[in-house]
Design an enzyme around this catalytic site. Structure first.
Site, PDB file in Angstrom:
ATOM      1  N   GLN A  24      -7.410   1.728  -5.198  1.00  0.00           N
ATOM      2  CA  GLN A  24      -8.255   2.586  -4.370  1.00  0.00           C
ATOM      3  C   GLN A  24      -9.056   3.530  -5.274  1.00  0.00           C
ATOM      4  OE1 GLN A  24      -6.084   4.536  -1.155  1.00  0.00           O
ATOM      5  NE2 GLN A  24      -4.542   2.925  -1.189  1.00  0.00           N
TER       6      GLN A  24
ATOM      7  N   ASP B 214       0.855  -1.191   0.000  1.00  0.00           N
ATOM      8  CA  ASP B 214       0.000   0.000   0.000  1.00  0.00           C
ATOM      9  C   ASP B 214       0.887   1.236   0.000  1.00  0.00           C
ATOM     10  OD1 ASP B 214      -2.111   1.726   0.139  1.00  0.00           O
ATOM     11  OD2 ASP B 214      -2.606   1.321   2.226  1.00  0.00           O
ATOM     12  N   PHE B 215       1.785   1.310  -0.994  1.00  0.00           N
ATOM     13  CA  PHE B 215       2.678   2.458  -1.109  1.00  0.00           C
ATOM     14  C   PHE B 215       1.894   3.648  -1.653  1.00  0.00           C
ATOM     15  CE2 PHE B 215       7.108   0.293  -1.525  1.00  0.00           C
ATOM     16  CZ  PHE B 215       6.867  -0.385  -0.343  1.00  0.00           C
ATOM     17  N   GLU B 216       1.929   4.741  -0.926  1.00  0.00           N
ATOM     18  CA  GLU B 216       1.206   5.947  -1.325  1.00  0.00           C
ATOM     19  C   GLU B 216       2.173   7.134  -1.314  1.00  0.00           C
ATOM     20  OE1 GLU B 216      -2.391   6.426   0.957  1.00  0.00           O
ATOM     21  OE2 GLU B 216      -2.845   4.293   0.913  1.00  0.00           O
ATOM     22  N   GLY B 217       1.642   8.326  -1.489  1.00  0.00           N
ATOM     23  CA  GLY B 217       2.459   9.535  -1.441  1.00  0.00           C
ATOM     24  C   GLY B 217       3.554   9.523  -2.482  1.00  0.00           C
TER      25      GLY B 217
END
Length: 596
Positions: free
Chosen positions: A472, A381-384
């Site tokens: 998402q 869940d890598f974000e940013g």
């Protein structure tokens, strides 16, 4: 604005630096250039870069130069460590282009030094000198830019001073043999070589990995394919001759054998923190949830690769269960056929595997979490800013950006370690996936964001190992679908258009010759927020039903025309189990009502 205040101080300090000069004429005949691959003619060999690549233009000499692009939290540092003599004088020099570019040396044992330029629209030489300390034998050379100020270039970097007799390269390794072999990896081991500081592994004549130990797992291979392998020992004097060759044939690909229900419900459980949704004990998660992602494993620092999972403290979660009860509840879920995974990242857990060392630390630390809690696998869940593309990384099938290449390698290593039952899921934002239809490989800071589509090479490289992709479909801006119309959150059409892209495939950045292939429908679940409290983009149960009808039956569709019908669509994912419980299990009841 405070982020740039140090520049004013650096500008003042720079006024005291000597002017740019040629290399010192005092360099003795015995002096040597100790920098390895200072002209970047061999790619990044010898250099470790957080966000660098080599380019053919602009170059100062030869055919290649370094290009690195700083981001908002990364100065795009490239470095190498060299062997030096104690108590000796050295001159560091190099040519740079760009704004706020630095060249320096650290670990000198005396005063670490650097030179920099505020603006170099054409090649400009930077030079600085230092003397090593009385016991200093290793110094790190580096170049970097400044946060968010655009790409810089470097070329012809040299460190001139007394050379060190490195002796002879080590002997060639012996005892090379193959170990566990899967459809995508081969394990190798060999005997240690006296005097070696590392080993280079070759596949079919090409160097593919460098390790410090006497074993390696070569991943990213094709099923039912024969490969040859050799190993060379390395020290400061160079590489040995290669070992004898061994061969191995990967096993046949069988698809992903992980057992899930035909239609699965996936949810995130707030295991390490508390918020307005309240803490939910593992034992209290209803049986409807087939995949439970523990949120979150987070890094100790952005680039360390070191992932830690700490359960919610009793001060924040008064009803939290003990570790023993938590682990027992996980086993009970697994006995009932459920999968429990560790989810890495989240909104606040930025992870950038910028180096091979960070990649290896990631593998080790994630394995420790999986082993301690007896988990079934990993959710990414890598974000940013965790994933972004270098400006020249335009082919998602052959990625070059270090943070992407290292992530792929790390996950393949974990898959090889745990075998075919390892569950791998991903939860990227639409920005990282579907936006690649418009912008993949075209982004630079100051223009289109380089994160657009940055998950595509990761998904593609791991598609044979991927259990579920649940993008998402929330907290998103408008995204263009395959109908070349923009679709916005809030209704079934957005979910239908975004999912249709995954199941149909699409050309990245409008390039008809560079097509992202479709995923299998059993690999795809649709990500939705459980309630209005959980995130922007919540839709009513009626809109969820319309989405599923259109994609699995091609009925009840709205304005978007799908390119197929997929009754094997795996199911739904939501953020989160806790928020669904807070909303009287509305999302779960909608899923149960539809799939039975």
């Amino acid at each position: 604005m405070d982020r740039f205040r140090p520049l004013a101080l650096l500008t003042a300090a720079a006024l005291t630096l000597p002017g740019v000069t040629a290399l010192s004429s005092a360099a003795r005949a015995a002096d040597a250039d100790l920098a390895r691959n200072g002209g970047f003619e061999s790619g990044l060999d010898g250099w470790t870069c957080t966000a660098g690549t080599t380019v053919n233009t602009p170059v100062r000499s030869g055919s290649s130069a370094l290009q690195a692009t700083p981001a908002g939290s990364d100065n795009a540092r490239c470095a190498q460590t060299v062997t030096v003599k104690p108590d000796s004088q050295y001159t560091l020099s190099g040519y740079v282009r760009g704004a706020y570019v630095y060249l320096g040396a650290s670990g000198t044992g005396t005063t670490d030094v650097s030179a920099w330029t505020q603006s170099a629209p054409s090649w400009q030489q930077l030079t600085t000198t230092f003397r090593t300390g009385p016991s200093t034998t290793r110094v790190t050379l580096y170049t970097h830019g400044w946060y968010g100020t655009g790409a810089y270039n470097a070329d012809d970097i040299s460190l001139v001073g007394p050379g060190v007799d490195a002796g002879q390269p080590p002997a060639a390794p012996t005892g090379l043999k193959t170990g566990a072999t899967t459809s995508s990896s081969v394990a190798l081991s060999w005997s240690a070589v006296t005097g070696a500081t590392g080993y280079a592994v070759y596949r079919d004549g090409a160097k593919v990995q460098t390790v410090t130990g006497t074993s390696a797992t070569i991943a990213g291979l094709s099923p039912s394919t024969a490969y040859s392998f050799q190993v060379a020992a390395v020290n400061d004097a160079g590489e040995s001759a290669k070992s004898a060759t061994v061969t191995a044939t990967t096993t046949a690909g069988t698809g992903n054998p992980v057992e899930l229900p035909a239609h699965a419900l996936v949810g995130y459980l707030h295991a390490s923190f508390a918020n307005g949704s309240g803490y939910t004990r593992m034992a209290d998660v209803p049986d409807s949830w087939d995949v439970i992602d523990l949120a979150f494993g987070e890094p100790t620092s952005v680039t360390s690769g070191d992932i830690r999972f700490e359960r919610c403290p009793v001060t924040e979660c008064p009803n939290v269960e003990s570790d023993a009860d938590f682990k027992a509840a996980i086993k009970a879920k697994q006995a009932a056929g459920k999968k429990v995974l560790i989810s890495i990242g989240g909104q606040n857990g930025q992870v950038q595997l910028t180096t091979a060392a960070a990649r290896d630390t990631f593998v080790t630390s994630v394995s420790k979490i999986i082993d301690e809690y007896g988990l079934d696998g990993l959710d990414i869940d890598f974000e940013g800013h965790s994933l972004s593309l270098n400006a020249d990384d335009t082919d998602f099938k052959n990625p070059k950006t270090p943070v992407i290449v290292n992530l792929i390698s790390a996950v393949k290593t974990l898959k090889a370690r745990y075998g075919d039952d390892f569950v791998l899921t991903m939860a990227p934002e639409t920005f990282f996936v579907q936006l690649g239809y418009q912008y993949y490989g075209t982004g630079q800071w100051g223009g289109q964001d380089p994160r657009a589509g940055a998950y595509l090479p990761v998904i593609h490289a791991l598609r044979d190992d991927l259990t579920l992709l649940h993008v998402q479909d929330y907290n998103s801006g408008p995204i263009m679908g395959l109908d070349n119309q923009y679709h916005s959150m809030g209704g079934a059409d957005f979910h239908i258009a975004m999912t249709d892209m995954l199941l149909t495939g699409f050309p990245v950045a409008g390039n008809a010759s560079n097509v992202f292939p479709p995923l299998r429908p059993d690999q795809v679940a649709i990500g939705m927020p459980a309630s209005t409290n959980a995130g922007n983009g919540h839709v009513s149960p009626a809109e969820v039903t319309k989405t599923l009808d259109c994609l699995t039956k091609k009925t009840n569709c709205g304005s978007y025309a799908t390119h197929g019908t997929w009754p094997a669509l795996r199911g739904l994912m939501t953020w989160s189990i806790n928020w669904d419980r807070y909303s009287n299990w509305e999302f779960q009841r909608t899923f149960d009502g539809y799939f039975g």
